[in-house]
Enzyme design. Structure first.
Site, PDB file in Angstrom:
ATOM      1  N   GLU A 176      12.036 -23.856  37.608  1.00 16.64           N
ATOM      2  CA  GLU A 176      12.758 -24.790  38.467  1.00 16.64           C
ATOM      3  C   GLU A 176      12.506 -26.247  38.057  1.00 16.64           C
ATOM      4  OE1 GLU A 176      13.230 -22.059  42.450  1.00 16.64           O
ATOM      5  OE2 GLU A 176      11.712 -23.599  42.530  1.00 16.64           O
ATOM      6  N   GLU A 385      15.190 -15.120  40.140  1.00 15.84           N
ATOM      7  CA  GLU A 385      14.598 -15.107  41.481  1.00 15.84           C
ATOM      8  C   GLU A 385      15.723 -14.949  42.489  1.00 15.84           C
ATOM      9  OE1 GLU A 385      11.954 -18.185  42.857  1.00 15.84           O
ATOM     10  OE2 GLU A 385      11.051 -18.376  40.870  1.00 15.84           O
TER      11      GLU A 385
HETATM   12  C1  BGP Z   1      10.870 -20.760  44.271  1.00 13.46           C
HETATM   13  C2  BGP Z   1       9.651 -20.621  43.427  1.00 13.46           C
HETATM   14  C3  BGP Z   1       8.846 -19.419  43.677  1.00 13.46           C
HETATM   15  C4  BGP Z   1       8.967 -18.793  45.038  1.00 13.46           C
HETATM   16  C5  BGP Z   1      10.306 -18.927  45.690  1.00 13.46           C
HETATM   17  C6  BGP Z   1      10.372 -18.578  47.179  1.00 13.46           C
HETATM   18  O1  BGP Z   1      11.056 -22.098  44.498  1.00 13.46           O
HETATM   19  O2  BGP Z   1       9.959 -20.640  42.065  1.00 13.46           O
HETATM   20  O3  BGP Z   1       7.569 -19.677  43.207  1.00 13.46           O
HETATM   21  O4  BGP Z   1       7.879 -18.921  45.819  1.00 13.46           O
HETATM   22  O5  BGP Z   1      10.842 -20.194  45.538  1.00 13.46           O
HETATM   23  O6  BGP Z   1       9.939 -19.641  47.946  1.00 13.46           O
HETATM   24  P1  BGP Z   1       8.876 -19.480  49.080  1.00 13.46           P
HETATM   25  O7  BGP Z   1       7.690 -18.870  48.446  1.00 13.46           O
HETATM   26  O8  BGP Z   1       8.631 -20.850  49.600  1.00 13.46           O
HETATM   27  O9  BGP Z   1       9.498 -18.594  50.101  1.00 13.46           O
END
Ligand code: BGP
Length: 487
Positions: A176, A385
């Protein structure tokens, strides 16, 4: 032929600081997330300038992949994974980040992980930097706002590409990368830029502290990352022509809230800034035309050094990847209610439902984005993701009926199939947090994404035992049928 290509990379995704634990083992140094405390939906995380005994730091043990990687990878094999996205903790290889020579124990750990993947024919997809700058580089050098970090990063990359040649073929440079365009979390997670205090509250959902933010500094750090990424791509190809290197963006949809031209233009601007600013640099090798006006309006100077432009040109990526959880809207109307989303907030969409964490659920948005991205760049895409963060309940017999997660994934996979039908070249899909892990945004355990449950709570208590959820068996069928059987 079915809906998805035969060699489609089905799998799951993780990140070391949220998954691995073993903070004091194998000579590992501290990373920025190791000084971030746990939080919840309503309690913001803190970042501290050393480890303070009064806090719980969830990355320290996380869910202990460090000791349980064999069991975890065996479970992925049972589900039929063809791909496992994971990240390397830079501080396992270079505990401070600025050493000349790597730490052998760190190399050995990851080699063992990759050998385990190879045993099952699972392709590792390795993120080189997933929110994990060595804390020493953050504290002593000011993080990515300092150009020197680029050399340390490239030294680290060289070790990775050399040591794991033949074991890893798919790499992502920065997770990201565009998060650096956003306030508090962009500084910390993206740039390793620390707040001035000893104990600072941060949080995406509440009390977001952006008082120490400096936009010029963030865009400078982002420029260094973009150049470093391009140089890493080139290096990866030189060391092993078999290497395929991708970029990774936090995708953003900003539907115009109304068809008022002001809202439409605003939506376009958000899409440009959030997706195409970094995407164009990494795919096309140069900043897009609109960047000049953006810099002018923000009064930002990009510190181009001799050779930067050439480096960007020479290091374009082989494939484009992104995270997708939810969508938002764009409007100038300040009275529109706001919804949460991945590392950001935006005007809510009244047509969409929201998750327990207030993120809108928009499967069709995924089809829309896949078409947008492929139309613009025409290189293979991968969703690295996607998933639903939700509370899960363990029944007395130990089962976990997460039909809400199955429904979420099913609808998104259907839209992926539509996009493939639209002509999009889609390489794969890795569901986020395939094994429950620590949330990046809130630092809690009970926001669960996994198809595999981990017995651990927000206070760090639990046996760490793994359990298969209903979604585990469902995804197994999906993969076995190459996405044909979604029931
Ligand atoms: C993205 C990241 C991840 C992950 C995901 C979900 O921004 O790359 O590392 O954690 O989001 O977010 P969260 O964990 O805040 O629910």
């Amino acid at each position: 032929m079915g809906r998805f290509p035969e060699n489609f990379l089905w799998g799951g995704a993780t990140a070391a600081n949220q998954f691995e634990g073993g903070v004091n083992e194998g000579g590992k140094g501290l990373s920025v997330p190791d000084v971030m405390t746990g939080g919840t939906k309503t309690q913001p995380r803190h970042v501290t300038d050393k480890i303070l005994p009064k806090y719980h730091y969830p990355s320290h043990e996380a869910v202990d992949f460090y000791h349980r990687y064999k069991e975890d990878i065996a479970l992925y094999n049972e589900m039929g994974f063809r791909c496992f996205r994971m990240s390397i903790n830079w501080t396992r290889l270079f505990p401070n980040g600025d050493e000349q020579e790597p730490n052998q124990a760190g190399i050995d750990f990851y080699r063992n992980v990759f050998i385990e993947c190879q045993k099952y024919n699972i392709q590792p997809l390795v993120t080189i930097s997933h929110y994990e700058l060595p804390f020493h580089l953050a504290k002593e050098y000011g993080g990515w706002a300092n150009r020197k970090i680029m050399d340390f990063f490239l030294r680290y990359c060289k070790v990775l590409f050399t040591e794991f040649k033949g074991l890893v073929h798919y790499w992502l440079t920065f997770n990201e990368i565009n998060i650096l365009q956003m306030g508090a979390y962009g500084n910390l997670m993206g740039g390793g830029i620390l707040p001035p205090g000893e104990d600072t509250k941060v949080g995406v959902l509440a009390d977001l502290d952006t008082s120490w933010d400096n936009e010029q500094r963030r865009y400078t750090a982002l420029h260094y990352q973009l150049v470093a990424s391009a140089k890493a791509v080139k290096m990866a190809h030189e060391i092993d022509p078999e290497n395929k290197v991708g970029c990774m963006l936090l995708s953003r949809i900003a539907y115009p809230y109304t068809c008022k031209p002001d809202d439409v233009l605003k939506g376009q601007q958000v899409m440009q800034t959030a997706n195409y600013y970094c995407g164009d640099v990494q795919v096309r090798g140069a900043y897009p035309a609109f960047a000049k006006r953006l810099w002018k309006e923000k009064k930002i100077e990009i510190p181009f050094a001799k050779g930067d432009k050439e480096a960007l040109k020479e290091g374009t990526v082989d494939f484009f990847t992104f995270s997708y959880y939810s969508s938002s809207t764009a409007t100038d109307d300040p009275n529109v209610p706001v919804a949460n989303g991945n590392m950001m907030r935006g005007p809510a969409n009244p047509y969409l439902e929201q998750s327990q964490w207030g993120w809108t659920i928009d499967p069709k948005g995924l089809r829309y984005l896949l078409n947008e991205f492929y139309g613009r760049w025409q290189i293979p895409l991968m969703i690295v993701e996607n998933g639903l963060g939700a509370e899960d309940k363990v029944e007395e017999d130990g089962s976990i009926h997460d039909e809400y997660r199955i429904a979420y994934m099913k609808e998104h996979i259907k839209q992926m199939a539509e996009a493939v039908e639209d002509g999009v070249e889609l390489m794969g899909y890795t569901v986020w947090g395939c094994t429950d892990l620590v949330s990046a945004g809130t630092g809690e355990m009970e926001k669960r994404y996994g198809l595999v449950y981990v017995d651990k709570d927000n206070n760090g208590k639990g046996t760490l035992e793994r359990r298969r959820k209903d979604s585990f068996y469902w995804y197994q069928k999906v993969i076995k049928s190459n996405g044909e059987n979604l029931d």
